[in-house]
Enzyme design. Structure first.
Site, PDB file in Angstrom:
ATOM      1  CD  GLU A 110     -45.400  86.286 105.080  1.00  0.00           C
ATOM      2  OE1 GLU A 110     -45.178  85.550 106.050  1.00  0.00           O
ATOM      3  OE2 GLU A 110     -44.509  86.872 104.465  1.00  0.00           O
ATOM      4  CE1 TYR A 157     -47.768  81.211 110.155  1.00  0.00           C
ATOM      5  CE2 TYR A 157     -47.887  80.924 107.777  1.00  0.00           C
ATOM      6  CZ  TYR A 157     -47.235  81.404 108.902  1.00  0.00           C
ATOM      7  OH  TYR A 157     -46.051  82.081 108.762  1.00  0.00           O
ATOM      8  NE  ARG A 213     -38.589  79.718 111.401  1.00  0.00           N
ATOM      9  CZ  ARG A 213     -39.619  80.239 110.741  1.00  0.00           C
ATOM     10  NH1 ARG A 213     -40.489  81.026 111.334  1.00  0.00           N
ATOM     11  NH2 ARG A 213     -39.770  79.979 109.454  1.00  0.00           N
ATOM     12  CG  ASN A 260     -38.277  83.176 108.172  1.00  0.00           C
ATOM     13  OD1 ASN A 260     -39.137  83.464 107.356  1.00  0.00           O
ATOM     14  ND2 ASN A 260     -37.679  81.992 108.185  1.00  0.00           N
TER      15      ASN A 260
END
Length: 307
Positions: free
Chosen positions: A23, A217, A256, A273
């Protein structure tokens, strides 16, 4: 412009981003957004691309506190948090154990099952798995996931034994631990947590097979619903469940929680998350805006948790 008041309050803040996980590109964007936001508020902040020499670089830099904007293994899984604890540096977000549990989808789901929180049925996959039996046990269609990746990396839907084995092999290239999770066909939601409170829930809709990396994204046609479209009582139920999930593994500060509904309309926990994205496509800033919190105020409130 750095202000004396902010410098006295926070000192030198190192924003850690980039890193070496899958990531990395998302983290670079998150970190730059966070750094820009902190600088706009007058905080004395510097960006640090966290490589293998991060401990040496932090010792040389001498920051007073750390804003973690690293996603995935190496930044979100407790290893960095442990190093910062050893260095005596205050940092944003969850601690060592909570970060490790949240990153490990398998053990997080096992914990939730153990305390009676709802999460979809699952099976651990390996070379000895009976692909047909796994599908039969989980309702015929599954989502295959690496246990320790984020951003939907390595995730694939499978509906027959051949697809399942192929999906496992693909996921196993990213992670030694892979699970198959019962396919959930209901609506998807995410709930941001800030300072012990749940922000307005966001509904997620995509025309792709599921909310994957592209939808998160890159795509411009992903639909973010805030208000999420649920009746008030159901959104309150969703937010309460998210807070339970967040606190159950010891999370703190911000994060989250992702949730989906099953065929019967019941909420099922997906994952937590602990360092969510902070890009222009990201969900925590979106939820904060809906609660009247601008981006610069959001990053400042996250940083304040280190005081």
């Amino acid at each position: 412009m750095v202000t004396d008041a902010m410098k006295q309050r926070f000192g030198l803040v190192a924003v850690l981003f980039g890193g070496t996980s899958s990531e990395r590109q998302v983290s670079l964007k998150s970190g730059q957004a966070v750094l820009s936001g902190l600088l706009r508020t007058g905080v004395n902040a510097v960006g640090v691309d966290a490589g293998p020499d991060i401990i040496t670089r932090l010792e040389a830099l001498g920051p007073d506190r750390i804003f973690i904007a690293l996603h995935g293994p190496g930044g979100e899984d407790g290893t960095l948090q442990g190093a910062l604890e050893f260095l005596g540096l205050p940092y944003t977000g969850s601690g060592v154990l909570a970060s490790a549990l949240a990153m490990d989808k398998l053990r997080c789901k096992q914990l939730w099952l153990g305390i009676g929180l709802p999460t979809a049925g699952f099976a651990v996959l390996d070379e000895q798995s009976n692909w047909s039996q796994v599908l039969s046990d989980l309702g015929g269609t599954v989502m295959v996931k690496p246990s320790h990746e984020g951003s939907s990396l390595g995730m694939t839907r499978a509906s027959n034994p051949g697809e399942l084995e192929t999906a496992w092999r693909e996921a196993a290239r990213l992670d030694s631990s892979v699970i198959a999770e019962q396919w959930l066909s209901g609506a998807e939601f995410t709930v941001a947590i800030l300072d012990g409170a749940a922000l307005p829930a966001i509904g997620l809709e995509t025309d792709r097979g599921f909310y994957d990396y592209q939808a998160k994204y890159i795509a411009d046609d992903t639909r973010y619903l805030c208000p999420c479209g649920l009746p008030v009582a159901e959104e309150d139920e969703l937010k309460a469940l998210a807070l339970q999930a967040f606190s159950s593994i010891g999370c703190r500060g911000w994060g989250r929680v992702d949730v989906m509904r099953d065929d019967q309309g019941s909420f099922q926990l997906l994952e937590v998350n602990t360092v969510p994205g902070m890009t222009d496509h990201s969900l925590v800033p979106m939820a904060a805006r809906a609660a009247g919190i601008g981006f610069d105020d959001l990053v400042l409130r996250i940083l304040e948790s280190t005081l």
